[in-house]
Design a protein around this motif. Structure first.
Motif, short mmCIF file in Angstrom:
data_model
loop_
_atom_site.label_atom_id
_atom_site.label_comp_id
_atom_site.label_asym_id
_atom_site.label_seq_id
_atom_site.Cartn_x
_atom_site.Cartn_y
_atom_site.Cartn_z
N MET A 148 0.83 -1.20 0.00
CA MET A 148 0.00 0.00 0.00
C MET A 148 0.87 1.26 0.00
SD MET A 148 -3.23 -1.01 2.48
CE MET A 148 -4.23 0.39 1.96
N ALA A 149 1.95 1.23 0.74
CA ALA A 149 2.85 2.38 0.78
C ALA A 149 3.44 2.66 -0.60
CB ALA A 149 3.98 2.13 1.79
N GLU A 150 3.83 1.60 -1.29
CA GLU A 150 4.38 1.77 -2.63
C GLU A 150 3.34 2.36 -3.58
OE1 GLU A 150 5.74 -2.08 -3.74
OE2 GLU A 150 7.44 -2.08 -2.33
N ALA A 151 2.11 1.84 -3.49
CA ALA A 151 1.05 2.33 -4.37
C ALA A 151 0.69 3.78 -4.04
CB ALA A 151 -0.18 1.44 -4.25
N ALA A 153 2.67 6.03 -2.73
CA ALA A 153 3.78 6.88 -3.18
C ALA A 153 3.73 7.07 -4.69
CB ALA A 153 5.11 6.27 -2.75
N ASP A 154 3.47 5.99 -5.43
CA ASP A 154 3.40 6.09 -6.89
C ASP A 154 2.23 6.95 -7.33
OD1 ASP A 154 5.61 4.51 -7.10
OD2 ASP A 154 4.55 2.69 -7.72
N ASN A 155 1.18 7.01 -6.49
CA ASN A 155 0.00 7.81 -6.82
C ASN A 155 0.13 9.25 -6.32
OD1 ASN A 155 -2.62 7.87 -8.02
ND2 ASN A 155 -3.54 7.90 -5.98
N GLY A 156 1.28 9.56 -5.72
CA GLY A 156 1.51 10.92 -5.23
C GLY A 156 0.92 11.21 -3.87
N ASP A 157 0.35 10.19 -3.21
CA ASP A 157 -0.22 10.36 -1.87
C ASP A 157 0.87 10.04 -0.85
OD1 ASP A 157 -1.64 10.44 0.46
OD2 ASP A 157 -3.13 8.92 -0.09
N LEU A 158 1.75 11.00 -0.61
CA LEU A 158 2.88 10.76 0.27
C LEU A 158 2.48 10.62 1.72
CD1 LEU A 158 5.57 13.14 -1.32
CD2 LEU A 158 5.03 10.75 -1.84
N GLU A 159 1.43 11.33 2.15
CA GLU A 159 0.97 11.18 3.53
C GLU A 159 0.41 9.78 3.76
OE1 GLU A 159 1.39 13.02 6.13
OE2 GLU A 159 2.44 14.56 4.98
N GLY A 160 -0.32 9.26 2.77
CA GLY A 160 -0.82 7.90 2.87
C GLY A 160 0.31 6.90 2.94
N ALA A 161 1.37 7.15 2.16
CA ALA A 161 2.53 6.27 2.17
C ALA A 161 3.21 6.28 3.53
CB ALA A 161 3.52 6.70 1.08
N ILE A 162 3.29 7.47 4.15
CA ILE A 162 3.93 7.58 5.47
C ILE A 162 3.15 6.77 6.51
CG2 ILE A 162 4.38 9.18 7.38
CD1 ILE A 162 5.14 11.27 5.23
N LYS A 181 12.51 3.42 2.56
CA LYS A 181 11.40 3.99 1.79
C LYS A 181 10.80 5.18 2.51
CE LYS A 181 8.44 4.06 -1.62
NZ LYS A 181 8.87 4.37 -3.00
N LEU A 182 10.66 5.07 3.82
CA LEU A 182 10.11 6.18 4.59
C LEU A 182 11.04 7.39 4.53
CD1 LEU A 182 7.80 7.13 6.35
CD2 LEU A 182 8.91 6.06 8.33
N ALA A 183 12.33 7.14 4.59
CA ALA A 183 13.29 8.24 4.45
C ALA A 183 13.16 8.90 3.08
CB ALA A 183 14.72 7.72 4.66
N ASP A 184 12.96 8.08 2.06
CA ASP A 184 12.81 8.60 0.70
C ASP A 184 11.55 9.47 0.59
OD1 ASP A 184 13.37 8.63 -2.25
OD2 ASP A 184 11.44 7.60 -2.28
N VAL A 185 10.45 9.01 1.20
CA VAL A 185 9.20 9.78 1.13
C VAL A 185 9.36 11.11 1.86
CG1 VAL A 185 6.79 9.84 1.87
CG2 VAL A 185 7.73 7.75 0.88
N TYR A 186 9.98 11.09 3.04
CA TYR A 186 10.23 12.34 3.76
C TYR A 186 11.12 13.27 2.92
CZ TYR A 186 8.23 10.80 8.24
OH TYR A 186 7.38 10.40 9.25
N PHE A 187 12.12 12.70 2.27
CA PHE A 187 13.02 13.51 1.44
C PHE A 187 12.25 14.18 0.31
CE2 PHE A 187 15.91 13.94 -2.20
CZ PHE A 187 16.91 14.71 -1.63
N ARG A 188 11.32 13.42 -0.31
CA ARG A 188 10.52 13.98 -1.40
C ARG A 188 9.63 15.11 -0.91
NH1 ARG A 188 7.81 8.80 -4.17
NH2 ARG A 188 6.60 10.43 -5.24
N GLN A 189 9.29 15.10 0.36
CA GLN A 189 8.49 16.19 0.94
C GLN A 189 9.35 17.36 1.41
OE1 GLN A 189 6.27 14.03 4.03
NE2 GLN A 189 4.41 14.38 2.86
#
Length: 213
Positions: A148-151, A153-162, A181-189
């Motif tokens: 779900m986190a991968e999906a 993130a790919d859909n641009g829902d970074l909060e959902g991924a977190i 992956k969580l570090a990557d999502v935070y970095f993208r934000q």
């Protein structure tokens, strides 16, 4: 052999083993794909069972025919609504559909299937299996949240991924992929302190375990 075993319904592990062999060989021999696909379709005309449609979908998925695979998986779900199938759980079908949606970049549709799986897991509607192949095993909660986190993130829902990745950390403590992956999502934000904190926490864990490399 795969079709015959599926129709017998007596040896589930052999069904999945033979299916895995077929899925491994087909990408190496794409010229026989149409003939193999025709065998499953011919059986479906005689006795259209959910397991046959599901196996056909796996065959199509193995050669990246995801549109055709999704159609076969949809057929399997429709048949499961009308009849029980000892070899097949709706969870496995939704997992396969999530994979065939995410592959061409349809992350939102993949999330829909993963949420359906989440609802089934919440109801403890999980079949027991001895299968060793990923496509024949229902996701555990940790793997589901990872997908779900991968999906998300790919859909641009970074909060959902977190949110999903934080659940993975709880379910699978010190899972390396979850932290990175969580570090990557935070970095993208642009949330660099939070990103570094994830890597620092993981590095500290490895250090405490003596895994200095």
């Amino acid at each position: 052999t795969n079709i015959a075993l599926a129709m017998m319904s007596e040896f589930p592990d052999a069904v999945w083993d033979s299916s895995a062999t077929l899925m491994q060989k087909l990408p190496q021999q794409p010229h026989v794909f149409n003939d193999v696909q025709a065998e499953y379709r011919a059986i479906a005309l005689i006795n259209d069972r959910p397991i046959i449609q599901f196996l056909l979908g796996l065959v199509q998925q193995s050669v990246n025919q995801h549109s055709s695979a999704l159609h076969s998986f949809e057929q399997a779900l429709e048949l499961l609504d009308m009849t029980d199938e000892a070899l097949l759980s709706p969870i496995l079908v939704h997992q396969a559909m999530a994979d065939s949606q995410i592959a061409p970049g349809n992350a939102a549709q993949s999330v829909d299937h993963l949420r359906k799986i989440e609802a089934m897991l919440a109801m403890n509607d999980v079949p027991q299996t001895t299968a060793k192949h990923i496509f024949a095993q229902p996701f555990n909660e940790g793997e589901l949240q990872r997908r779900m986190a991968e999906a998300y993130a790919d859909n641009g829902d970074l909060e959902g991924a977190i949110v999903a990745l934080q659940k993975v950390k709880q379910l699978l403590p010190y899972d390396r992929a979850a932290y990175t992956k969580l570090a990557d999502v935070y970095f993208r934000q642009g949330r660099l302190p939070e990103a570094i904190a994830q890597l620092d926490e993981l590095a500290t864990y490895y250090e405490n375990q003596g895994q200095l490399d």
